[in-house]
Design a protein around this motif. Structure first.
Motif, PDB file in Angstrom:
ATOM      1  N   GLU A  97       0.894  -1.216  -0.151  1.00  0.00           N
ATOM      2  CA  GLU A  97       0.149   0.060   0.177  1.00  0.00           C
ATOM      3  C   GLU A  97       0.986   1.403   0.018  1.00  0.00           C
ATOM      4  N   VAL A  98       1.729   1.509  -0.814  1.00  0.00           N
ATOM      5  CA  VAL A  98       2.753   2.572  -1.332  1.00  0.00           C
ATOM      6  C   VAL A  98       1.899   3.640  -1.631  1.00  0.00           C
ATOM      7  N   ASN A  99       2.457   4.785  -0.885  1.00  0.00           N
ATOM      8  CA  ASN A  99       1.805   6.356  -1.299  1.00  0.00           C
ATOM      9  C   ASN A  99       2.421   6.841  -2.754  1.00  0.00           C
ATOM     10  N   VAL A 100       3.413   6.533  -3.033  1.00  0.00           N
ATOM     11  CA  VAL A 100       4.010   6.973  -4.263  1.00  0.00           C
ATOM     12  C   VAL A 100       5.158   6.397  -4.634  1.00  0.00           C
ATOM     13  N   PHE A 101       5.422   6.251  -5.795  1.00  0.00           N
ATOM     14  CA  PHE A 101       6.563   5.488  -6.495  1.00  0.00           C
ATOM     15  C   PHE A 101       7.541   6.428  -6.960  1.00  0.00           C
ATOM     16  N   ASN A 102       8.849   6.101  -6.212  1.00  0.00           N
ATOM     17  CA  ASN A 102      10.026   6.864  -6.974  1.00  0.00           C
ATOM     18  C   ASN A 102      11.198   5.816  -7.454  1.00  0.00           C
ATOM     19  N   SER A 103      10.506   5.434  -8.620  1.00  0.00           N
ATOM     20  CA  SER A 103      10.910   4.075  -9.354  1.00  0.00           C
ATOM     21  C   SER A 103      12.123   4.393 -10.166  1.00  0.00           C
ATOM     22  N   GLY A 104      13.113   3.299 -10.573  1.00  0.00           N
ATOM     23  CA  GLY A 104      14.477   3.366 -11.116  1.00  0.00           C
ATOM     24  C   GLY A 104      14.221   3.549 -12.614  1.00  0.00           C
ATOM     25  N   CYS A 105      15.342   3.106 -13.242  1.00  0.00           N
ATOM     26  CA  CYS A 105      15.742   3.620 -14.620  1.00  0.00           C
ATOM     27  C   CYS A 105      15.165   2.696 -15.650  1.00  0.00           C
ATOM     28  N   VAL A 106      14.468   1.657 -15.313  1.00  0.00           N
ATOM     29  CA  VAL A 106      14.182   0.446 -16.269  1.00  0.00           C
ATOM     30  C   VAL A 106      12.810   0.967 -17.038  1.00  0.00           C
ATOM     31  N   SER A 107      13.076   1.840 -18.062  1.00  0.00           N
ATOM     32  CA  SER A 107      12.023   2.318 -18.759  1.00  0.00           C
ATOM     33  C   SER A 107      10.824   1.499 -19.255  1.00  0.00           C
ATOM     34  N   ALA A 108      11.287   0.472 -19.529  1.00  0.00           N
ATOM     35  CA  ALA A 108      10.155  -0.532 -19.984  1.00  0.00           C
ATOM     36  C   ALA A 108       9.424  -1.006 -19.036  1.00  0.00           C
ATOM     37  N   GLY A 109      10.001  -1.334 -17.871  1.00  0.00           N
ATOM     38  CA  GLY A 109       9.062  -1.912 -16.616  1.00  0.00           C
ATOM     39  C   GLY A 109       8.115  -0.713 -16.249  1.00  0.00           C
ATOM     40  N   ASN A 110       8.849   0.474 -15.986  1.00  0.00           N
ATOM     41  CA  ASN A 110       7.656   1.437 -15.481  1.00  0.00           C
ATOM     42  C   ASN A 110       6.523   1.745 -16.533  1.00  0.00           C
ATOM     43  N   MET A 111       7.059   1.547 -17.899  1.00  0.00           N
ATOM     44  CA  MET A 111       5.787   1.760 -18.901  1.00  0.00           C
ATOM     45  C   MET A 111       4.722   0.613 -18.843  1.00  0.00           C
ATOM     46  N   ALA A 112       5.172  -0.771 -18.504  1.00  0.00           N
ATOM     47  CA  ALA A 112       4.544  -1.569 -18.676  1.00  0.00           C
ATOM     48  C   ALA A 112       3.392  -1.772 -17.252  1.00  0.00           C
ATOM     49  N   ALA A 113       4.152  -1.108 -16.181  1.00  0.00           N
ATOM     50  CA  ALA A 113       3.498  -1.119 -14.994  1.00  0.00           C
ATOM     51  C   ALA A 113       2.473   0.020 -14.803  1.00  0.00           C
ATOM     52  N   ALA A 114       2.609   0.834 -15.679  1.00  0.00           N
ATOM     53  CA  ALA A 114       1.808   2.257 -15.553  1.00  0.00           C
ATOM     54  C   ALA A 114       0.389   2.432 -15.548  1.00  0.00           C
ATOM     55  N   PRO A 115      -0.159   1.169 -16.225  1.00  0.00           N
ATOM     56  CA  PRO A 115      -1.763   1.169 -16.166  1.00  0.00           C
ATOM     57  C   PRO A 115      -2.134   0.839 -14.589  1.00  0.00           C
ATOM     58  N   LEU A 116      -1.305  -0.004 -14.033  1.00  0.00           N
ATOM     59  CA  LEU A 116      -1.738  -0.353 -12.787  1.00  0.00           C
ATOM     60  C   LEU A 116      -1.546   0.719 -11.796  1.00  0.00           C
ATOM     61  N   VAL A 117      -0.603   1.469 -11.963  1.00  0.00           N
ATOM     62  CA  VAL A 117      -0.384   2.817 -11.040  1.00  0.00           C
ATOM     63  C   VAL A 117      -1.494   3.761 -11.110  1.00  0.00           C
ATOM     64  N   VAL A 118      -1.831   4.066 -12.505  1.00  0.00           N
ATOM     65  CA  VAL A 118      -2.814   4.918 -12.732  1.00  0.00           C
ATOM     66  C   VAL A 118      -4.258   4.472 -12.120  1.00  0.00           C
ATOM     67  N   ARG A 119      -4.559   3.105 -12.209  1.00  0.00           N
ATOM     68  CA  ARG A 119      -5.988   2.588 -11.662  1.00  0.00           C
ATOM     69  C   ARG A 119      -5.835   2.717 -10.418  1.00  0.00           C
ATOM     70  N   ALA A 120      -4.556   2.772  -9.633  1.00  0.00           N
ATOM     71  CA  ALA A 120      -4.468   2.907  -8.117  1.00  0.00           C
ATOM     72  C   ALA A 120      -4.477   4.392  -7.572  1.00  0.00           C
ATOM     73  N   ILE A 129      12.415   7.319 -18.696  1.00  0.00           N
ATOM     74  CA  ILE A 129      11.687   8.118 -19.450  1.00  0.00           C
ATOM     75  C   ILE A 129      10.005   8.066 -19.167  1.00  0.00           C
ATOM     76  N   LEU A 130       9.017   9.023 -19.702  1.00  0.00           N
ATOM     77  CA  LEU A 130       7.382   8.853 -19.501  1.00  0.00           C
ATOM     78  C   LEU A 130       7.155   7.797 -20.110  1.00  0.00           C
ATOM     79  N   PRO A 131       6.013   7.233 -19.697  1.00  0.00           N
ATOM     80  CA  PRO A 131       4.888   6.127 -20.377  1.00  0.00           C
ATOM     81  C   PRO A 131       4.605   6.800 -21.928  1.00  0.00           C
ATOM     82  N   LYS A 132       3.903   5.945 -22.891  1.00  0.00           N
ATOM     83  CA  LYS A 132       3.601   6.478 -23.722  1.00  0.00           C
ATOM     84  C   LYS A 132       2.295   7.117 -24.004  1.00  0.00           C
ATOM     85  N   THR A 133       1.447   6.766 -23.198  1.00  0.00           N
ATOM     86  CA  THR A 133      -0.326   7.063 -23.461  1.00  0.00           C
ATOM     87  C   THR A 133      -0.421   8.149 -22.555  1.00  0.00           C
ATOM     88  N   GLU A 134      -1.220   9.169 -22.991  1.00  0.00           N
ATOM     89  CA  GLU A 134      -1.587  10.211 -22.536  1.00  0.00           C
ATOM     90  C   GLU A 134      -2.088   9.885 -20.921  1.00  0.00           C
TER      91      GLU A 134
END
Length: 381
Positions: A97-120, A129-134
């Motif tokens: 139940e984290v409050n924020v993510f300060n995640s590292g430099c694996v861009s592909a991993g951060n992109m892949a997980a972004a939808p989960l984070v957005v829903r939460a 780098i930033l994810p691809k979708t708005e």
């Protein structure tokens, strides 16, 4: 930094004293989650990033925490793999139940997980780098300067300081490396540079001599290598083994990766350097002062270890704290909204200017070109 930490102490004291109702319980924490490549090709940079986040959290906690809460850092190893990143993100969202993510430099991993984070509805302040979708970008903020800055730093040197006009580009398959490659292809001609070869390699390749020989045969006097890890040393050894009179200009990386490369190629090796890596050569001013605020606790714990990626992790925590203070709230949507309002914020890498239309905060090129001569890091003039 001193001003920001002083405000943290005041805020913590007011809340502990009963501002707004019941006293804060000692066990209340603010949880920062980190998906990091502690193993795999990104290990060198992501370990440093994670350690920088922890150092920043310790400093904030020593000064009262944030809104009366102590920061707790939770780190999960994604092994530098996108699939594993999704797994650890899911675990930190549901179990920790984290409050924020300060995640590292694996861009592909951060992109892949972004939808989960957005829903939460959890903000992300990233090394990558930033994810691809708005919709995903709405919840993500990057401490990484635009990819073009690393390319421009190298091409400008070749244009101004050498007669080399034919260059090869080697890159790994990561999203950030591909961004840099695309920039190089697009702007090289603006610097009078002809790209005689653009080749992708694997992060675990043990021999790059075929690619390098091909570029040399096409007349390349220099190679722009884009990507992290041990392949930089592999490329340097191949250049020397082939007996080539060729420059190697590499991306931003940990200095411990670069030192053996410099031993192989000497003054024919150049790299993009961040301000923290050339701290002693910086003029006095806000940038040097902020780096110094970070270097004190960093060196106390880690000595002369490369501060670059750790400093960016420090920035991620301090930007998060600034957003919390601005909105007087730890709620995810509030923190997200207030990250967009942070402008003119001096970090260890540069000045951050976020806005609703810009979640990549550094807008001016902070990089210089560096070399390691006789074991010492130098700025190339």
């Amino acid at each position: 930094m001193k001003t920001r930490l002083s405000s943290l102490v005041v805020a913590a004291g007011l809340i502990a004293g009963g501002l707004g109702g019941a006293p804060v319980q000692a066990q209340e924490t603010y949880k920062i989650g980190i998906s990091a490549g502690l193993t795999g090709y990104a290990a060198t940079v992501d370990r440093a990033w994670s350690d920088g986040v922890k150092v920043a959290a310790d400093v904030v906690n020593a000064n009262g925490g944030v809104l009366g809460r102590k920061i707790e850092v939770i780190v999960e190893d994604n092994r530098s793999e996108p699939q594993d990143a999704v797994t650890v993100y899911r675990k930190m969202i549901s179990s920790d139940e984290v409050n924020v993510f300060n995640s590292g430099c694996v861009s592909a991993g951060n992109m892949a997980a972004a939808p989960l984070v957005v829903r939460a509805q959890i903000p992300m302040v990233l090394c990558s780098i930033l994810p691809k979708t708005e919709s995903d970008v709405k919840w993500a903020f990057s401490t990484l300067p635009p990819a073009r800055f690393e390319i421009e730093t190298r091409l400008q040197y070749l244009k101004d300081k050498t007669d080399i006009r034919k260059v090869g580009v080697m890159h790994d398959p990561s999203p950030y490396a591909n961004l840099q490659k695309d920039v190089a292809v697009k702007i090289a001609k603006d610097y009078g540079i002809e790209l005689v070869g653009v080749e992708q390699y694997k992060t675990d390749d043990a021999d790059l001599s075929v690619i390098i020989s091909k570029m040399a045969s096409a007349g390349a006097g220099a190679i722009l290598k884009i990507g992290l890890g041990g392949t930089t040393l592999t490329a340097a050894k191949n250049i020397k083994q082939l007996g080539l009179d060729m420059l190697l200009l590499t991306s931003l990386e940990d200095l411990e990766v670069f030192r053996p490369v410099a031993e192989v190629l000497g003054d024919k090796f150049f790299f993009v350097a961040s301000p923290a890596q050339v701290y002693d050569a910086l003029p006095d001013g806000p940038l040097k002062s902020e780096i110094n605020e970070f270097l004190g606790p960093w060196k106390k714990q880690y000595g002369d270890r490369d501060p670059n990626w750790a400093g960016r992790g420090w920035d991620a925590v301090m930007l998060t704290v600034a957003a919390i203070e601005k909105g007087n709230s730890i709620e995810g949507p509030d923190v997200r909204d207030n990250l967009e309002k942070i402008t003119g914020y001096q970090g260890t890498t540069g000045i951050y200017n976020f806005s609703p239309d810009n979640h990549q905060g550094i807008t001016e090129n902070p990089f210089v070109l560096g070399q390691i001569i006789d074991g010492q890091v130098k700025i190339v003039n």
